[in-house]
Design an enzyme around this catalytic site. Structure first.
Site, mmCIF file in Angstrom:
data_model
loop_
_atom_site.group_PDB
_atom_site.id
_atom_site.type_symbol
_atom_site.label_atom_id
_atom_site.label_comp_id
_atom_site.label_asym_id
_atom_site.label_seq_id
_atom_site.Cartn_x
_atom_site.Cartn_y
_atom_site.Cartn_z
ATOM 1 N N THR A 143 -30.813 14.119 0.775
ATOM 2 C CA THR A 143 -30.938 14.447 1.297
ATOM 3 C C THR A 143 -31.191 16.227 2.328
ATOM 4 O O THR A 143 -32.124 16.396 2.567
ATOM 5 C CB THR A 143 -30.841 13.034 2.916
ATOM 6 O OG1 THR A 143 -30.921 11.976 2.364
ATOM 7 C CG2 THR A 143 -31.306 13.275 4.149
ATOM 8 N N SER A 174 -29.253 13.782 -6.011
ATOM 9 C CA SER A 174 -28.605 13.508 -5.744
ATOM 10 C C SER A 174 -27.015 12.217 -6.509
ATOM 11 O O SER A 174 -28.136 11.319 -7.684
ATOM 12 C CB SER A 174 -28.581 12.035 -5.435
ATOM 13 O OG SER A 174 -27.560 11.515 -4.185
ATOM 14 N N GLY A 175 -26.014 12.856 -6.831
ATOM 15 C CA GLY A 175 -25.017 11.834 -7.148
ATOM 16 C C GLY A 175 -24.811 10.485 -7.588
ATOM 17 O O GLY A 175 -24.882 9.952 -8.414
ATOM 18 N N HIS A 176 -24.629 9.798 -6.114
ATOM 19 C CA HIS A 176 -24.820 8.484 -5.938
ATOM 20 C C HIS A 176 -26.163 7.629 -7.158
ATOM 21 O O HIS A 176 -25.933 6.414 -6.953
ATOM 22 C CB HIS A 176 -24.240 8.314 -4.938
ATOM 23 C CG HIS A 176 -25.978 7.701 -4.106
ATOM 24 N ND1 HIS A 176 -26.146 6.735 -4.143
ATOM 25 C CD2 HIS A 176 -26.395 8.664 -3.347
ATOM 26 C CE1 HIS A 176 -26.686 6.990 -2.761
ATOM 27 N NE2 HIS A 176 -26.747 8.020 -2.473
ATOM 28 N N ASN A 220 -39.305 6.281 -5.730
ATOM 29 C CA ASN A 220 -37.952 5.170 -5.385
ATOM 30 C C ASN A 220 -38.050 3.344 -5.016
ATOM 31 O O ASN A 220 -37.931 2.449 -5.868
ATOM 32 C CB ASN A 220 -37.272 5.440 -4.109
ATOM 33 C CG ASN A 220 -37.829 5.856 -2.557
ATOM 34 O OD1 ASN A 220 -38.888 6.730 -3.159
ATOM 35 N ND2 ASN A 220 -37.300 5.108 -1.508
ATOM 36 N N CYS A 239 -37.619 -3.772 7.693
ATOM 37 C CA CYS A 239 -37.383 -4.578 9.141
ATOM 38 C C CYS A 239 -37.161 -3.682 9.859
ATOM 39 O O CYS A 239 -36.175 -3.596 10.072
ATOM 40 C CB CYS A 239 -36.534 -6.080 8.896
ATOM 41 S SG CYS A 239 -36.491 -6.508 10.824
HETATM 42 N N1 PLP Z 1 -34.818 11.003 -1.869
HETATM 43 C C1 PLP Z 1 -34.998 9.770 -2.771
HETATM 44 C C2 PLP Z 1 -36.174 9.742 -3.808
HETATM 45 C C3 PLP Z 1 -34.655 8.748 -2.463
HETATM 46 O O1 PLP Z 1 -34.112 7.280 -3.678
HETATM 47 C C4 PLP Z 1 -33.458 8.844 -1.948
HETATM 48 C C5 PLP Z 1 -31.788 7.769 -2.186
HETATM 49 O O2 PLP Z 1 -32.985 7.251 -1.709
HETATM 50 C C6 PLP Z 1 -32.542 10.163 -1.213
HETATM 51 C C7 PLP Z 1 -34.078 10.921 -1.333
HETATM 52 C C8 PLP Z 1 -31.659 10.468 0.161
HETATM 53 O O3 PLP Z 1 -30.141 10.159 -1.412
HETATM 54 P P1 PLP Z 1 -29.594 10.506 -0.599
HETATM 55 O O4 PLP Z 1 -28.858 9.279 -0.490
HETATM 56 O O5 PLP Z 1 -28.678 11.195 -1.575
HETATM 57 O O6 PLP Z 1 -29.467 11.195 0.535
#
Ligand code: PLP
Length: 398
Positions: A73, A199-201, A151, A325
């Site tokens: 983000t 994003s690392g996670h 996503n 929701c």
């Molecule tokens: N962009 C996409 C396409 C995502 O899937 C996500 C998280 O699900 C993010 C941005 C946000 O990443 P973070 O959770 O590291 O802020």
């Protein structure tokens, strides 16, 4: 206790044991500040630079194009706000209707600051119309931000063709590649991308670490104004253990890329085929399109996605719903709505997202239980009988 079957890897991933091992010494023994002049900080600084090189290698980038941030983000916000800030006279921003909230929710804010926003539409397969993109960009366009892969559906956008169109007009191009990095090969040395978020996670590093790839020469003004860290492009003392963890995760992702694109994709395809063959009126969103190897978005007509998730919970399966929701009303996801997925199907959508840690027997477990879960829910559905007999009013089906 039921064994956990984790099919929610697009939400977050397990931190790889090798990543944890890499990080641990930097909490208790090697806790120096990489900016310190003394040897104790210096040795940490060298490790941060090693990690930068590993992340750069995963992206085919140069190490000085890698900026560590706190999450995907932040990387998205920094790219967009940091570019718009450099072109104050240009008031047009182009994105799509299917972005993650990390980009999408910036749009109302930008409108309130007198920006004109174009959100490109997608078709029933979740794909963009590049002619529409060509027709909307103009002299007033400051930035185009289009995600690499969705996503929810895993649909991959033709990022190279998009980048070529955008850059031919001299406009910077950002892509949110949070779901793509580590799953499919990327190469910034040949791809027409100016900025990219990761994003690392999502790739087996911890939550709370991200990267903004910033091509050399791209105009940018830092979102986090502060110290001289990250060459003045992101103030704040570096999160050393997490940066090293991400470096390790990048290395593992490179090593696992082939497995992700052979074994994991085969597992995902077998899961989809099994669901479609054993459960009538089941739709795979974006089927046949270029998609991430691990992601499946499946709609079961005339049931609620949330009810499916509750039943899956009881058999130890973690998945996520394609619908959110909000304020007490069940709204289908903005992604499926943008794709024109019918109301009765969009409400019954779930996302199953795999990783290299998933096994054949976990898919067998899902396939064994899913037909009866859907059948039981359809038995109590107010729509199923009419739907089956083709009597559902058009307002519901459309
Ligand atoms: N962009 C996409 C396409 C995502 O899937 C996500 C998280 O699900 C993010 C941005 C946000 O990443 P973070 O959770 O590291 O802020």
């Amino acid at each position: 206790m039921t064994k956990t079957v984790y099919f929610d890897n697009n939400a977050t991933t397990r931190v790889a044991p090798e990543v944890v091992e890499e990080m641990l010494p930097y909490f208790h023994d090697l806790y120096g500040n990489p900016s310190s002049m003394h040897f104790f900080g210096g040795q940490v600084n060298r490790k941060v630079e090693d990690a930068r090189e590993k992340v750069a290698a995963l992206l085919g980038a140069k190490p000085d194009e890698i900026i560590f941030t706190s999450c995907g983000t932040e990387s998205d916000n920094a790219s967009i706000m940091g570019t718009l800030d450099r072109y104050p006279e240009k008031r047009h921003f182009v994105t799509t209707r299917v972005e993650h909230p990390a980009v999408w929710n910036l749009c109302p804010y930008l409108r309130s600051k007198d920006y004109r926003i174009t959100e490109l539409s997608v078709d029933r397969n979740g794909q963009l119309d590049l002619e529409e993109l060509k027709s909307v960009i103009g002299d007033d366009t400051a930035l185009v931000s289009i995600m690499y892969a969705n996503n929810e559906t895993g649909v991959i956008f033709p990022v190279d063709a998009i980048g070529e169109i955008v850059k031919a007009r001299g406009i910077p191009f950002h892509t949110d590649a949070v779901q793509a990095v580590g799953k499919i090969p990327l190469d910034m040395s040949r791809q027409p991308i100016d900025m990219l978020s990761l994003s690392g996670h999502k790739l087996h590093a911890p939550k709370g670490i991200g990267v903004l790839y910033l091509r050399r020469g791209t105009k940018f003004s830092p979102l986090m104004k502060g110290g001289h860290q990250e060459k003045g492009r992101r103030g704040g003392t570096e999160n050393v253990p997490y940066i090293l963890g991400l470096g390790k995760a990048a290395e593992l992702a490179m090593a696992n890329m082939e497995e992700e694109n052979t074994r994991v994709v085969a597992l995902r395809d077998r899961m989809e085929k099994g669901l479609v063959e054993s459960i009538p009126s089941t739709i795979v969103n974006g089927e046949g399109m270029s998609r991430l190897p691990n992601t499946s978005s499946v709609c079961f007509e005339c049931v609620e996605g949330e009810s499916i998730l509750m039943m899956l919970d009881e058999i130890g399966v973690c998945a996520s719903s394609g619908s959110a929701c909000t304020s007490g009303s069940l709204e289908p996801s903005h992604v499926l709505r943008a794709m024109g997925v019918p109301f009765t199907a969009a409400h019954g959508s779930i996302r199953l997202s795999l990783s290299v840690y998933n096994k054949d027997e976990e898919v067998d477990h899902l396939l064994k239980h899913m037909p009866s879960i859907i059948e039981n829910l359809r038995d109590i559905s107010p729509f199923w009988k009419d739907f089956k007999e083709g009597k559902l009013p058009a307002a519901f089906a459309g």
